[in-house]
Enzyme design. Structure first.
Site, PDB file in Angstrom:
ATOM      1  CD  GLU A 143     -21.042  14.647 -24.607  1.00 36.92           C
ATOM      2  OE1 GLU A 143     -19.840  14.413 -24.801  1.00 36.92           O
ATOM      3  OE2 GLU A 143     -21.557  14.651 -23.464  1.00 36.92           O
ATOM      4  CG  ASP A 178     -16.780  13.517 -26.291  1.00 36.75           C
ATOM      5  OD1 ASP A 178     -15.946  12.790 -26.864  1.00 36.75           O
ATOM      6  OD2 ASP A 178     -16.842  13.625 -25.044  1.00 36.75           O
ATOM      7  CD  GLN A 204     -16.847  17.123 -23.085  1.00 40.15           C
ATOM      8  OE1 GLN A 204     -17.561  16.220 -23.530  1.00 40.15           O
ATOM      9  NE2 GLN A 204     -16.952  17.554 -21.838  1.00 40.15           N
ATOM     10  CD  GLU A 240     -16.421  13.917 -20.830  1.00 42.64           C
ATOM     11  OE1 GLU A 240     -17.287  14.188 -19.976  1.00 42.64           O
ATOM     12  OE2 GLU A 240     -16.682  13.731 -22.032  1.00 42.64           O
TER      13      GLU A 240
END
Length: 262
Positions: A143, A178, A204, A240
């Site tokens: 990530e 993300d 996310q 998240e």
């Protein structure tokens, strides 16, 4: 239709960790993720998953000494043996919890350290992790993380993460996209999702810039969720984010999706 997983590290902090599974299930979630499970026996967590009909979507491999500020070991010279033990531990948990995705954190790099050396080791360690995970049917994800929230983190950009995965060449190594981190570092999320979807293993979300619910901030998530569906992503989308107030009270954005999935 997007499928959402509650991130139990950030959400439901009104409850102790093991009580968060029940709270997420009561609010309609069918899956959960979190940073680390290692403070609890895997069998104890598995009992919560089974008891509340939840799928384990994702967690992270051990990151080194998190309390002391470490944020992963995969790119850190001299930590190779510890990294391999961490992968072994993480895969032991996946066997019990049943998740097929594992996030491996890169670690921090100092301004005076060799980025080339860190990258070389990062690729070697990712190849090791992917090779061992493949035998278990587990996907390794990496990530990019923004430099505002995590200064010094080795991996910050989507294109760099995709290039690293291509260079390692493992079929079970992909990128964790993300939206919060990507918006802060790069923006232009829709085009990056279109460009990279084949190499994206997990997604996310959080509002930008405060990292609260995704109905608050500068991103148009209804548009992005529709795009993600159109692009064929069928995995879980991890929530998240830090709730602005109570977790359940802030889930108005989610209820229409849950009703459509009922």
């Amino acid at each position: 239709m997007p499928r959402f997983a509650a991130n139990l590290t950030m959400m439901y902090n009104e409850h102790g960790f093991l009580e968060r599974f029940a709270a997420a299930a009561r609010d309609g979630f069918k899956a959960v993720e979190y940073l680390f499970p290692y403070d609890f026996p895997a069998t104890e967590i598995k009992a919560r998953l089974d008891g509340y009909g939840l799928t384990q979507a994702l967690f992270n491999a051990p990151p080194g000494d998190w309390a002391a500020g470490e944020r992963g070991m995969a790119s850190l010279p001299g930590r190779e043996d510890e990294f391999r033990r961490a992968i072994d531990t993480a895969l032991e948990y996946t066997r019990v919890l049943g998740n097929r995705k594992l996030h491996v954190m890169a670690g921090l790099i100092g301004a005076d350290q060799s980025r080339e050396r860190h990258r070389e080791l990062y690729l070697q360690n990712l190849a090791y992790a992917a090779r061992n995970a493949q035998a278990e049917g587990v996907l390794i994800v990496i990530e990019p993380i923004n430099t505002r929230d995590m200064p010094g983190y080795f991996l910050n950009r989507q294109d760099d993460a995709q290039a690293i995965c291509a260079e390692v060449g493992a079929p079970n190594l992909k990128v964790q996209f993300d939206c919060y981190h990507c918006q802060i570092m790069e923006g232009d999320l829709a085009m990056k999702l279109k460009r990279d979807m084949a190499g994206i293993g997990h997604i996310q979300v959080a509002g930008v810039p405060e990292r609260h619910e995704p109905d608050h901030g500068e991103l148009n998530y209804p548009y992005l969720f529709e795009l993600i569906d159109t692009l064929g992503y069928d995995g879980w989308i991890g929530c998240e984010y830090w709730p602005r107030a109570g977790t359940s009270e802030g889930l108005g954005w989610l209820r229409s999706y849950l009703q459509r999935n009922a």
